[in-house]
Design a protein around this motif. Structure first.
Motif, PDB file in Angstrom:
ATOM      1  N   PHE A  29     -65.115  33.453 -29.016  1.00 20.74           N
ATOM      2  CA  PHE A  29     -63.754  32.977 -28.773  1.00 20.74           C
ATOM      3  C   PHE A  29     -63.797  31.581 -28.156  1.00 20.74           C
ATOM      4  CE2 PHE A  29     -63.706  37.642 -27.832  1.00 20.74           C
ATOM      5  CZ  PHE A  29     -63.010  38.036 -28.963  1.00 20.74           C
ATOM      6  N   SER A  34     -59.315  31.248 -30.657  1.00 21.71           N
ATOM      7  CA  SER A  34     -59.705  31.427 -32.051  1.00 21.71           C
ATOM      8  C   SER A  34     -61.053  32.135 -32.067  1.00 21.71           C
ATOM      9  CB  SER A  34     -59.859  30.075 -32.762  1.00 21.71           C
ATOM     10  OG  SER A  34     -58.624  29.426 -32.905  1.00 21.71           O
ATOM     11  N   LEU A  35     -61.272  32.977 -33.067  1.00 25.27           N
ATOM     12  CA  LEU A  35     -62.572  33.627 -33.246  1.00 25.27           C
ATOM     13  C   LEU A  35     -63.356  32.762 -34.236  1.00 25.27           C
ATOM     14  CD1 LEU A  35     -64.401  36.022 -32.616  1.00 25.27           C
ATOM     15  CD2 LEU A  35     -63.259  37.303 -34.432  1.00 25.27           C
ATOM     16  N   LYS A  37     -66.178  30.980 -36.509  1.00 26.48           N
ATOM     17  CA  LYS A  37     -67.399  31.286 -37.228  1.00 26.48           C
ATOM     18  C   LYS A  37     -68.542  30.435 -36.671  1.00 26.48           C
ATOM     19  CE  LYS A  37     -65.850  33.206 -41.583  1.00 26.48           C
ATOM     20  NZ  LYS A  37     -66.272  34.552 -41.190  1.00 26.48           N
ATOM     21  N   GLN A 124     -54.245  31.033 -36.007  1.00 25.06           N
ATOM     22  CA  GLN A 124     -55.602  31.528 -35.803  1.00 25.06           C
ATOM     23  C   GLN A 124     -55.925  31.699 -34.327  1.00 25.06           C
ATOM     24  OE1 GLN A 124     -57.802  28.177 -37.579  1.00 25.06           O
ATOM     25  NE2 GLN A 124     -58.786  27.827 -35.611  1.00 25.06           N
ATOM     26  N   ASN A 125     -55.078  31.160 -33.446  1.00 29.84           N
ATOM     27  CA  ASN A 125     -55.357  31.246 -32.013  1.00 29.84           C
ATOM     28  C   ASN A 125     -54.193  31.905 -31.286  1.00 29.84           C
ATOM     29  OD1 ASN A 125     -53.403  29.139 -31.262  1.00 29.84           O
ATOM     30  ND2 ASN A 125     -54.849  27.703 -32.217  1.00 29.84           N
ATOM     31  N   LYS A 314     -62.031  43.330 -35.490  1.00 30.09           N
ATOM     32  CA  LYS A 314     -60.639  42.884 -35.604  1.00 30.09           C
ATOM     33  C   LYS A 314     -60.013  43.424 -36.896  1.00 30.09           C
ATOM     34  CE  LYS A 314     -58.259  40.784 -33.645  1.00 30.09           C
ATOM     35  NZ  LYS A 314     -57.904  39.383 -33.809  1.00 30.09           N
ATOM     36  N   THR A 321     -63.868  37.149 -42.741  1.00 29.01           N
ATOM     37  CA  THR A 321     -62.884  36.192 -43.258  1.00 29.01           C
ATOM     38  C   THR A 321     -63.622  35.045 -43.950  1.00 29.01           C
ATOM     39  OG1 THR A 321     -62.884  35.094 -41.105  1.00 29.01           O
ATOM     40  CG2 THR A 321     -61.173  36.740 -41.505  1.00 29.01           C
ATOM     41  N   ASP A 336     -62.384  28.999 -40.070  1.00 32.96           N
ATOM     42  CA  ASP A 336     -62.084  29.669 -38.797  1.00 32.96           C
ATOM     43  C   ASP A 336     -60.716  30.343 -38.814  1.00 32.96           C
ATOM     44  OD1 ASP A 336     -64.469  28.899 -37.520  1.00 32.96           O
ATOM     45  OD2 ASP A 336     -63.627  26.963 -36.952  1.00 32.96           O
ATOM     46  N   ARG A 338     -57.633  32.781 -39.449  1.00 33.42           N
ATOM     47  CA  ARG A 338     -57.192  34.134 -39.787  1.00 33.42           C
ATOM     48  C   ARG A 338     -55.782  34.259 -39.234  1.00 33.42           C
ATOM     49  NH1 ARG A 338     -60.955  38.341 -37.951  1.00 33.42           N
ATOM     50  NH2 ARG A 338     -62.570  36.735 -37.890  1.00 33.42           N
ATOM     51  N   GLY A 342     -57.340  35.356 -33.127  1.00 32.33           N
ATOM     52  CA  GLY A 342     -58.735  35.765 -32.999  1.00 32.33           C
ATOM     53  C   GLY A 342     -58.976  36.662 -31.805  1.00 32.33           C
TER      54      GLY A 342
END
Length: 731
Positions: A29, A34-35, A37, A124-125, A314, A321, A336, A338, A342
């Motif tokens: 994170f 954001s999660l 990559k 994404q965040n 998740k 993703t 990154d 989604r 994340g």
């Protein structure tokens, strides 16, 4: 094609003669939650057996958890074997060929510079549609070090955690709050045997610019090996993180053959625990029911790739993703991205990822989800103390990984007098009962696999205490009494999922409280003190009854006693069927629940197989074979993407793991249901479908069964003493 293990997921493919993979790991994170990559690796061989026009195969071997790409061009033949160490955060890439080849491996990063996020990209965040000023994804530090490529993201001191705490008026208790983003450092190193650094290049992939850091073999050889070692830790010191990373790398290089055997043993045990093979003797990729069985296995594999993580899988893509333009061509975002965040966990969706792990025998895989809640328990209790001055843990629906409501859903544009403990959101207000499903999972883990429930008792009790304390307090604010005329809690305002809003005595909430308390009281007498049991008994006595309604003479479960509006498309009036199990096969008043499924106008209107919809599960639990079969097949049919179990985006994102999880649950419930000690076999199974399955039941029981030509041909119950509890319902 997915490949993974431990807590690492790869997307592996070949394109224009190159072999590529994305690497992802749970818990990475960034400052904005954001999660992220961990980059993309590109492998190019010279001469190239994978270039266009060559003979090519790519195989995911489920039994061994690895991916093999094989290419041949003329006399040249080569193989690239990719696998992930289950017990160490390490990816192995092994190249073998019948001729000497040169190899070049590139680490490709789109985070070589800061990126300003605008518009929907913030989905994404944790800021989503309400960023407070400019939001940046900060660049990673990437460099060649001694013939390797090292890459690292170190969170800055101020993160979305600090912003959220200030927004929600919790500064006074900030020092007591769990903060998973503070001092978080993650990244890794790419290294190759007999390889040296070969400079950087710039490029663009799927509309995203990147910088590549190349390693090239010293000389041509018939075999090459690459290692991608990853490391995540909480440390304020980057040198300390680098030292720990090198320890991980040395451990990976010490004895890779032994590590491979350990990994193979783990996957072998995983697949022996349970399985469902539909039409096993009639393998037909175009058969919808065969696809359902095959894709059940694929979805279970995706969940198995995050088995040993500190963080849950998740719902909105898990570890797999990929470039968002391939899901929605209008999105010019990075890999990154989604949708729905994340570090944000939507509990209504997360639960569908974890419910199927009980019957699949994967209780150990539920640990990351349980630990998630234990870590944030104190934060949820501090919310109750700060806002309302009463005990108990308050968990909201859109929940950050630090236990507070998502700041966008909490809403920055709130009336000054609005209750600070509430999300100012039409979908989420007063929805805080989903946590009870995770309480039940903890109790089920004890019942299915004899997992010690005592470490979870304080958590479960705190969740129950919140409802008891909070609704008595709300009643006292409205009038002189804290309970209704029958001595019951007045659960108002409440919510029936995100759908029935400002509900009075929501059926889903009542069912959850009643089931969890009943199960607590059914625990072995040595679990819980006499005082605790008196408390549980008293609270159970304060839970109101479920409400009913009638349509055309059909008695049905009502969503609540009353509600003000319908805001979404869920069917919580059937939550007493699933997950709460108050109605179903072998239980009283089955017809009322079936009437609800068949005649409730909202259930009829909302019925679907898409995303998190659960109508296939409801139908299976009610023994409605035709409906359960049709909806479950729709759920688990091939996704239409290159990998058949990458469903979605549905209501969320691709791959949609709560879509796959709901499909898994439905298929399991068609095959096996339980009530107390009774095991109902094939309660909603079409006689025309052959099947061979092994599933788990409560009291450490497994059932393996073969159905062929409409008859049970083989039945194995372990332990054998449980066979007397089995009733075969195949009609």
């Amino acid at each position: 094609m997915p490949c993974g293990g431990g807590d690492i997921g790869l997307n592996v493919w070949s394109e224009n003669g190159d072999v590529l993979f994305y690497a992802a790991r749970s818990g990475t994170f960034d400052e904005n939650n954001s999660l992220l990559k961990l980059g993309r690796v590109r492998l190019r061989l010279t001469p190239n057996p994978f270039e266009p026009g060559s003979s090519f195969t790519q195989t995911l071997n489920l039994q061994t958890g690895d991916v093999t790409l094989t290419g041949a061009k003329g006399p040249l033949k080569a193989q690239v074997h990719i696998w992930v160490d289950v017990f160490r955060p390490v990816v192995h890439v092994e190249v073998s060929s019948n001729q000497k080849l040169s190899a070049e491996a590139r680490y490709e990063s789109w985070r070589h510079q800061d990126r300003v996020l605008k518009g929907k990209e913030n989905n994404q965040n944790s800021y989503k549609w309400a960023p407070q000023g400019e939001v940046r994804t900060r660049h990673d530090s990437i460099a060649f070090r001694s013939g390797t490529v090292e890459f690292v993201h170190q969170n800055r001191p101020v993160t979305v955690f600090d912003v959220t705490v200030r927004q929600q008026g919790l500064e006074a208790v900030k020092s007591q709050l769990f903060n998973p983003l503070q001092n978080l450092v993650f990244g890794g190193v790419l290294t190759g045997e007999n390889m040296q650094s070969a400079g950087t290049t710039e490029g663009e992939y799927q509309r995203t610019p990147f910088r590549a850091y190349a390693l090239r073999s010293h000389s041509a050889a018939r075999s090459h090996s690459l290692t991608l070692a990853l490391h995540t830790s909480h440390t304020p010191s980057l040198p300390q993180w680098q030292q720990e990373l090198q320890q991980t790398l040395r451990a990976a290089q010490h004895n890779p053959k032994a590590a491979r055997q350990q990994t193979l043993t783990w996957w072998r045990s995983f697949w022996q625990r349970s399985f469902i093979h539909v039409q096993p003797g009639k393998s037909a990729p175009n058969s919808a029911e065969w696809q359902a069985g095959r894709n059940y296995q694929l979805m279970r594999y995706l969940l198995g790739c995050n088995a040993l993580s500190q963080w849950p899988t998740k719902f909105n893509g898990g570890l797999f993703t990929y470039d968002p333009a391939l899901t929605d061509s209008t999105l010019k975002f990075t890999p990154d991205f989604r949708n729905w965040g994340g570090g944000t966990h939507t509990a209504q969706n997360q639960r569908l990822v974890y419910w199927p792990l009980l019957k699949s025998g994967d209780v150990a895989l539920m640990q990351p989800q349980f630990d998630f809640y234990l870590r944030i328990l104190r934060n949820a209790e501090l919310r109750s103390q700060t806002y309302w001055n009463h005990p108990g843990a308050c968990f909201t629906e859109q929940l950050e990984n630090f236990g507070l409501p998502n700041p966008a859903e909490y809403n920055w544009k709130r009336p000054a007098e609005f209750d600070k403990g509430l999300e100012y959101n039409a979908w989420l207000e007063y929805e805080w009962d989903t946590v009870l499903e995770f309480c039940l999972m903890m109790l089920d883990a004890q019942q299915y696999a004899a997992q010690d429930v005592r470490p979870y008792l304080r958590f479960i009790e705190s969740c129950l205490t919140f409802f008891d304390q909070h609704y008595q307090q709300l009643a006292r604010q409205r009038g002189a009494k804290s309970l209704d005329g029958e001595g019951h809690l007045v659960l108002y305002p409440g919510s029936g999922a995100e759908t029935y809003k400002m509900a009075y005595n929501s059926t889903a909430t009542i069912s959850g409280l009643r089931t969890v308390l009943t199960r607590l009281l059914a625990l072995p007498p040595q679990v819980g003190t006499a005082e605790q049991r008196r408390t549980w008994t008293a609270l159970l006595g304060r839970i109101p009854d479920i409400s009913f309604r009638e349509t055309d003479g059909h008695k049905m479960l009502a969503p609540a006693k009353s509600w003000e509006r319908v805001n979404n498309v869920e069917s919580p009036q059937l939550y007493p069927v699933f997950p709460w199990g108050l109605y179903g096969i072998g239980k009283p008043d089955l017809e009322t629940a079936r009437n609800t499924y068949r005649y409730d106008p909202d259930v009829q209107k909302f019925r679907s197989h898409i995303g998190w919809k659960q109508h296939n599960i409801f139908a299976a639990r009610l023994g409605l074979t035709d409906e359960a079969a049709a909806l479950t097949v729709q759920k688990l049919q091939d996704s239409g993407r290159r990998f058949p179990a990458f469903w979605g985006p549905g209501y969320d994102w691709a791959p949609d793991h709560n879509w796959g999880g709901a499909g898994m649950i439905g298929l399991q419930e068609m095959l096996l249901q339980t009530h107390e000690r009774k095991i109902y076999l094939l309660p909603a199974w079409p006689k025309s479908w052959d099947v061979h399955f092994k599933l788990h039941a409560p009291y450490q029981t497994t059932v393996e069964c073969t159905v062929k030509d409409g008859k049970v041909q083989n039945l194995k119950v372990t332990p054998e003493s449980r066979r007397a509890d089995v009733a075969v319902l195949l009609q």
